[in-house]
Design a protein around this motif. Structure first.
Motif, PDB file in Angstrom:
ATOM      1  N   LEU A  43      -3.759 -10.343   6.691  1.00 43.73           N
ATOM      2  CA  LEU A  43      -3.565  -9.779   8.026  1.00 43.73           C
ATOM      3  C   LEU A  43      -4.881  -9.211   8.557  1.00 43.73           C
ATOM      4  N   SER A  44      -5.591  -8.462   7.677  1.00 42.66           N
ATOM      5  CA  SER A  44      -6.871  -7.865   8.088  1.00 42.66           C
ATOM      6  C   SER A  44      -7.871  -8.945   8.444  1.00 42.66           C
ATOM      7  N   LEU A  60       3.698  -5.564  -5.411  1.00 42.78           N
ATOM      8  CA  LEU A  60       2.471  -4.899  -4.976  1.00 42.78           C
ATOM      9  C   LEU A  60       1.382  -5.924  -4.680  1.00 42.78           C
ATOM     10  N   LEU A  61       1.284  -6.897  -5.573  1.00 43.35           N
ATOM     11  CA  LEU A  61       0.268  -7.942  -5.389  1.00 43.35           C
ATOM     12  C   LEU A  61       0.550  -8.739  -4.116  1.00 43.35           C
ATOM     13  N   GLN A 106       2.232  -7.701  -1.476  1.00 42.44           N
ATOM     14  CA  GLN A 106       1.927  -6.826  -0.345  1.00 42.44           C
ATOM     15  C   GLN A 106       0.424  -6.801  -0.081  1.00 42.44           C
ATOM     16  N   PHE A 107      -0.310  -6.650  -1.169  1.00 40.64           N
ATOM     17  CA  PHE A 107      -1.770  -6.581  -1.082  1.00 40.64           C
ATOM     18  C   PHE A 107      -2.332  -7.837  -0.424  1.00 40.64           C
ATOM     19  N   PHE A 161      -7.055 -10.523  11.702  1.00 43.74           N
ATOM     20  CA  PHE A 161      -7.387  -9.572  12.774  1.00 43.74           C
ATOM     21  C   PHE A 161      -8.878  -9.641  13.079  1.00 43.74           C
ATOM     22  N   PHE A 210      -1.565  -7.990   3.327  1.00 42.73           N
ATOM     23  CA  PHE A 210      -2.369  -7.104   4.174  1.00 42.73           C
ATOM     24  C   PHE A 210      -3.818  -7.582   4.269  1.00 42.73           C
ATOM     25  N   ILE A 211      -4.313  -8.142   3.146  1.00 46.55           N
ATOM     26  CA  ILE A 211      -5.679  -8.671   3.195  1.00 46.55           C
ATOM     27  C   ILE A 211      -5.750  -9.829   4.187  1.00 46.55           C
TER      28      ILE A 211
END
Lengths: 162, 302
Positions: free
Chosen positions: B22-23, B12-13, B15-16, B26, B19-20
């Protein structure tokens, strides 16, 4: 211990879609500043009810769609909702989800951090909000939380585990 | 409290963090250079049905209320429209005369006709309003020939301009957005200024008005057409407050837009159409087409 199931496949997706529609609904400017963050509340709800079914992928992608819908910089809401869901998943392990004031405290912390990071992104991109109205959704969200939490349980079924 | 094994897993960590990251990348890509425009376009097509869905109840309510409007209101409306039509057609004739006259004059001056003569209506799909952003999405995009920087009007007043396009939708920035500025001039004195949005609905702030300038309440500011983005001589805003501050070399002028952004549901898009210049005789071709003359003529006509 009771087991919780989804009422139908895709129930989580449906609830998120409903939250997105609520967020986009046109309101008069007086009410607009009070609009609760429906999407964040939905993710917090699922993090408490079914931590194993809700995924960060969904939160991130929903955020990306909200970026496009609201004309924000791409990644702003994606980061926000990922953060909200992750914090909700981690914090809900440490509280008793049946006690309402613990829930409220958790939501206050999560939304507070989320809005603060959002404010920082807005500031960096030169969109700093000029009034304290920015923080009103924090309080309206907490106010509507018990109702949202209750209404969203439509999407789940509880079965006694024997 | 017990730890549920599935939620407190290290995945989970991971993944988190992914995504952070990636954001953040972006955001950097989207902010620095517009390299994510294609991603945004693809996503905006994806959310188009959702936007339509949100618009649906309003649209139906509008249709239904129109359907059930009583005979009486229809009759009075009809009467008003007929009167308006008569008035407009009379005006139209006058306008036609002026247009031919103007065209003749322009031909004589060898100036290119510079007119916006293609119009189209578009519906508002959604509105983003806050003290930092005042934008809206309309249901017309690239497919209808909309381009970035195109002016948007509403009921004969300037509404804003297009800042972003997708195949079926586009984003309009309102005049009252704090990041938007439009060149204007005072209708009474002719003095030019810049009207910037305040972030407050329907309110603009006039920049570059020197402290000893002649500005009064209820002065009307028109678009000047400088910058060649907006059409000239459209009403923009009316002065509601003029404040002199001793330490400020400029006046603090607040103006209210003629467009009431709270009530508009449809906007008018205008295109600057390329007009085919009629063939001209050799003598007139030799003389250069002076753009100064064009401007002078415009002022005289206005």
């Amino acid at each position: 211990m009771d087991k919780v199931f989804l009422r139908f496949p895709g129930a989580i997706l449906t609830s998120v879609l409903v939250a997105m529609i609520l967020t986009m609904l046109p309101l008069s400017s007086g009410l607009l500043v009070w609009r609760p963050d429906w999407i964040a509340l939905t993710f917090i709800h699922w993090a408490i009810i079914m931590p194993k079914r809700i995924s960060l992928v969904l939160a991130w992608f929903t955020g990306l769609l909200m970026d496009v819908l609201s004309g924000a910089i791409l990644g702003q809401y994606a980061l926000g909702f990922t953060l909200v869901l992750y914090m909700a998943l981690r914090l809900s392990e440490r509280i008793n989800p049946r006690i309402i004031w613990q829930q409220v405290f958790m939501i206050f912390i999560i939304l507070g951090v989320y809005l603060l990071i959002n404010l920082w992104i807005l500031g960096v991109t030169g969109n700093t909000p000029y009034s304290w109205n920015y923080w009103l959704p924090l309080f309206s969200s907490i106010f509507v939380w018990p109702i949202v939490h209750h209404l969203l349980s439509v999407f789940k079924v509880t079965r006694k585990h024997l | 409290m017990h730890n549920t094994p599935n939620t407190s897993n290290p995945q989970l960590l991971l993944q988190f963090m992914l995504f952070i990251l990636l954001s953040l990348s972006f955001m950097v890509l989207d902010y620095k250079n517009n390299s994510l425009a294609s991603v945004r376009t693809a996503l905006s097509i994806l959310v188009y049905p959702l936007q339509m869905l949100v618009d649906l109840p309003q649209e139906t309510a509008y249709r239904v209320s129109e359907f059930f409007s009583t005979h009486n209101t229809l009759a009075t409306e009809n009467y008003a429209f007929r009167k308006q039509l008569e008035f407009s057609s009379a005006q139209q004739k006058l306008f036609q005369g002026l247009k031919t006259e103007n065209e003749n004059l322009r031909r004589q001056l060898q100036a290119k006709p510079n007119n916006y003569n293609k119009f189209s209506l578009a519906d508002i799909l959604s509105i983003t309003r806050g003290s930092f952003k005042q934008e809206l999405v309309i249901n017309a995009g690239n497919d209808q020939g909309i381009t970035i920087g195109q002016p948007v009007l509403s009921l004969g007043n300037i509404y804003g301009q297009i800042i972003e396009t997708a195949p079926y939708t586009s984003v309009v920035i309102q005049l009252s957005d704090p990041h938007h500025t439009i060149p204007v001039y005072n209708k009474r004195t002719g003095q030019s200024a810049l009207a910037t949005g305040t972030g407050e609905l329907n309110m603009l702030k006039l920049k570059d008005v020197v402290a000893n300038a002649d500005v009064r309440n209820n002065d009307v500011y028109m678009s000047s057409g400088f910058g060649q983005l907006f059409p000239a001589n459209y009403p923009v805003a009316k002065v509601v407050e003029v404040k002199f501050e001793p330490d400020n070399p400029f006046l603090n002028v607040q103006a209210k837009t003629f467009v009431n952004y709270d009530t508009v549901r449809e906007v008018l898009l205008v295109w600057k159409e390329k007009v085919i210049v009629p063939p001209v005789s050799d003598e007139s071709q030799k003389s250069q087409s002076p753009s100064e003359n064009k401007d002078k003529e415009k002022k005289n006509n206005g």
